[in-house]
Scaffold this motif. Structure first.
Motif, PDB file in Angstrom:
ATOM      1  N   ASP B  61      50.466  71.083  31.936  1.00  0.00           N
ATOM      2  CA  ASP B  61      51.887  71.059  32.251  1.00  0.00           C
ATOM      3  C   ASP B  61      52.540  69.939  31.437  1.00  0.00           C
ATOM      4  OD1 ASP B  61      53.813  72.108  34.604  1.00  0.00           O
ATOM      5  OD2 ASP B  61      54.272  70.030  34.067  1.00  0.00           O
ATOM      6  N   SER B  63      54.777  67.927  31.896  1.00  0.00           N
ATOM      7  CA  SER B  63      55.099  66.677  32.595  1.00  0.00           C
ATOM      8  C   SER B  63      53.924  65.703  32.605  1.00  0.00           C
ATOM      9  CB  SER B  63      55.523  66.985  34.032  1.00  0.00           C
ATOM     10  OG  SER B  63      54.421  67.506  34.733  1.00  0.00           O
ATOM     11  N   GLN B  64      52.691  66.206  32.445  1.00  0.00           N
ATOM     12  CA  GLN B  64      51.515  65.323  32.478  1.00  0.00           C
ATOM     13  C   GLN B  64      51.264  64.689  31.114  1.00  0.00           C
ATOM     14  OE1 GLN B  64      50.531  64.829  35.393  1.00  0.00           O
ATOM     15  NE2 GLN B  64      49.897  66.642  36.522  1.00  0.00           N
ATOM     16  N   GLY B  65      51.779  65.298  30.054  1.00  0.00           N
ATOM     17  CA  GLY B  65      51.583  64.747  28.713  1.00  0.00           C
ATOM     18  C   GLY B  65      50.134  64.737  28.270  1.00  0.00           C
TER      19      GLY B  65
END
Lengths: 355, 277
Positions: B61, B63-65
């Motif tokens: 995802d 957002s987790q990078g």
């Protein structure tokens, strides 16, 4: 005419025999075989050229920071100056105050971290040694499955410590598999003795195989005749292990234990991720120093780092002193078959005497 | 076969199974957990009831990078390994082949540096890098990593070079090579397996590094994979996303495990080089 027909290879060796050999022998190497010049023995300049980049880099990344840490540990923290009431922009020189703080006011936290570090080192290295030796003995015996076992024990070694910490945190989760297996609810990853146990289990899992590997390598160079002789003399399995195997793998085992000790003394990732930062029951000296540094208290952080460094140095020094300087110079021998043979012979004799 | 011998054989078999189980069970648990659905993540069955790749999707995802973190890890570990090998090859060659003063002392010092507590160099370097604006840069992670990568590579390569007979260069030099040429044209190609093994071991050590990467970065975009994973966020503050952590853990570990299994014989030789002789 005879003079000019010198074979070219003796010429090639010439510079070595003249310039090389006086400096060949490091102090204490009395074996005459060692003076035999190597084919490519050559001037110190080539050596200096080849070695200096490494030494330069190591001075920059190890020596310089260490000296800087020593200096830094004598400085205080930026912030309000208690005497003037102004905000300081530079760090004030405080002398040994950081150290007196550590042994005085901040002593509880320091000694707690010190004992945790020591406790982890002693317990994990002790357990790893026992489990590792057992693993090595099994691998040494198991002819059929040896490749399989060897592949298996490399897996924990290849898993990054940070990942293994996450993995064990998952295993030790309150609804995790560890509690399901023991059928008991224990909050492993909270403060307390359980947390220590969790860290120890995870650390031993990751590193016992490594000791096993090194000991196995040591076992494989023991000639079979020694065991046969002992068996003929009527020595039982336990006696053979205690009086032959153990003394003969001792050099390999000691190197392994030394390296593991040094590693355990600087333990950071495992307790940091498995339990968390600033947890009293598992905080190690590395975690303490890192925590101070990440809060921009470089002076106290450096003081902790210096103390840890001294502690590691002291243990390493004691190790080498107690067990002989052979430990680090280990590979020096491998180049000369004569020495290896002699050493093995000495080891054989020792085994005979012991048996 | 006598009964005692048969029993001993059985016992050995049990021992082998125990060792393999001990080493692999936690790893297996990571693999199985990563394949569970998030609804049955707390199942303790040996196999997932339904195999699902949900956790892998969650790990990637945006957002987790995690993708960026993997790339960062590759860059840092890769450059560290390359630099360490470059310097160590020269040094190890000198250590194995040339005779010079203080050789033993220098080798001892180089090995001794690998025993340093990393934190005692991280603290001063952190201050230095803060002052010169290196925080959140690759070099801030690569330079301190040399402190353990370089000694490791020197130590390993020295052993490999020592195992090669002197006569090789000797012959090349008779044929008219200078020592430099003999080194480049004869030794390097022949030592390639040893250099490759050393590269693997050094790369794994650099890939596994956590403390330096944690201290030298505070921007999520610059973190290496282990650091990023330890900071994976769940849906709420109190929830740890174990599923995606396990999935990411598998992704970070499996390539290493595959390489290790492929080259196990050589890696074992490299790891045990110092201890057994």
């Amino acid at each position: 005419m005879a003079d000019t027909r010198t074979p070219p290879d003796t010429e090639a060796e010439e510079p070595g025999t003249t310039t090389g050999s006086p400096s060949v022998r490091p102090a204490g190497q009395a074996n005459p075989r060692r003076t035999r010049t190597k084919a490519t023995a050559g001037s110190g300049w080539t050596a200096a050229l080849l070695v200096s980049p490494t030494l330069l880099v190591l001075s920059i990344v190890v020596l310089y920071p260490t000296l800087m840490a020593l200096r830094e540990s004598l400085y205080g923290v930026k912030g309000l100056d208690p005497t003037t009431g102004f905000i300081r922009t530079t760090e004030p020189f405080v002398g040994l105050e950081n150290y007196s703080q550590i042994f005085g006011a901040a002593g509880d936290r320091f000694w707690n971290a010190f004992w945790n570090t020591t406790f982890f080192t002693v317990v994990t290295v002790g357990l790893e040694t026992v489990i590792g030796v057992a693993m090595a003995l099994i691998m040494h015996k198991a002819f059929r499955g040896r490749a399989l076992v060897r592949a298996g024990i490399l897996v924990p070694w290849a898993v990054p410590t940070a990942i293994s910490a996450l993995l064990w945190r998952w295993i030790f989760h309150s609804d995790g598999v560890a509690n399901a297996l023991i059928g008991h609810q224990i909050l492993w990853t909270t403060e307390g003795f359980h947390a220590k146990v969790a860290v120890i289990v995870a650390e031993v899992w990751k590193t016992a195989p490594f000791i096993g590997l090194l000991v196995l390598a040591g076992l494989q160079v023991i000639p079979n005749e020694v065991y046969e002789a002992a068996r003929i003399d009527g020595a039982g399995a336990l006696r053979r292990f205690w009086h032959i195997t153990l003394p003969l793998v001792k050099p390999a085992l000691l190197v392994a234990v030394l390296f593991r000790c040094m590693d355990a003394l600087r333990m950071f990732d495992l307790p940091y991720i498995l339990i968390g930062a600033q947890k009293n029951s598992v905080e190690t000296l590395s975690m303490l120093a890192q925590h101070e540094a990440s809060n921009v208290r470089f002076g106290p952080a450096s003081a902790y780092a210096v103390l840890l460094f001294l502690y590691v140095f002291l243990i390493a020094f004691a190790f080498v002193r107690l067990l002989g300087t052979d430990l680090v110079g280990g590979t020096e021998r491998s180049s000369s078959p004569g020495r290896t043979r002699r050493r093995r012979f000495a080891a054989l004799r020792r085994a005979e005497v012991a048996a | 076969m006598t009964t005692t011998a048969r029993w001993r054989n059985r016992l050995l078999y049990v021992g082998v199974v125990a060792v393999v189980a001990y080493c692999l069970a936690p790893f297996y648990w990571m693999l199985v957990s990563s394949l569970r659905r998030s609804s049955d993540i707390f199942d303790t069955s040996l196999f997932p009831s339904t195999v699902s790749f949900e956790n892998y999707r969650a790990a990637f995802d945006p957002s987790q990078g995690f993708t960026k973190a993997l790339l960062n890890s590759l860059i840092v570990a890769g450059i560290t390994t390359a630099l360490a090998l470059l310097l160590a090859t020269c040094t190890a060659y000198a250590m194995a082949r040339l005779d010079f003063r203080f050789k033993r002392l220098i080798l001892t010092l180089i090995i001794a540096t690998s025993m340093f507590p990393v934190v005692s160099i991280v603290v001063p370097l952190l201050k230095l890098f803060t002052d010169i604006g290196w925080i959140n840069t690759y070099q801030a992670m690569i330079v301190p990593s040399m402190s353990f990568a370089l000694p490791l590579a020197v130590w390993n390569l020295t052993t490999f070079f020592r195992q090669m007979p002197d006569e090789l260069e000797h012959a090349a030099m008779i044929d008219g090579c200078t020592r430099g040429q003999a080194f480049r044209k004869v030794i390097i190609p022949l030592a390639a397996p040893g250099i490759f093994t050393t590269a693997i071991i050094t790369f794994i050590a650099a890939w596994n590094e956590f403390l330096i990467a944690l201290s030298m970065t505070n921007k999520p975009g610059m973190q290496t994979a282990p650091v990023a994973m330890s900071k994976f966020a769940g849906a709420t503050q109190f929830e740890t996303p174990f599923g995606s952590q396990m999935a990411a853990g598998v992704l970070v570990t499996v390539p290493l495990v595959v390489v290790v299994l492929l080259f196990q014989r050589r890696i074992v030789a490299g790891l045990t080089a110092g201890a057994a002789k």
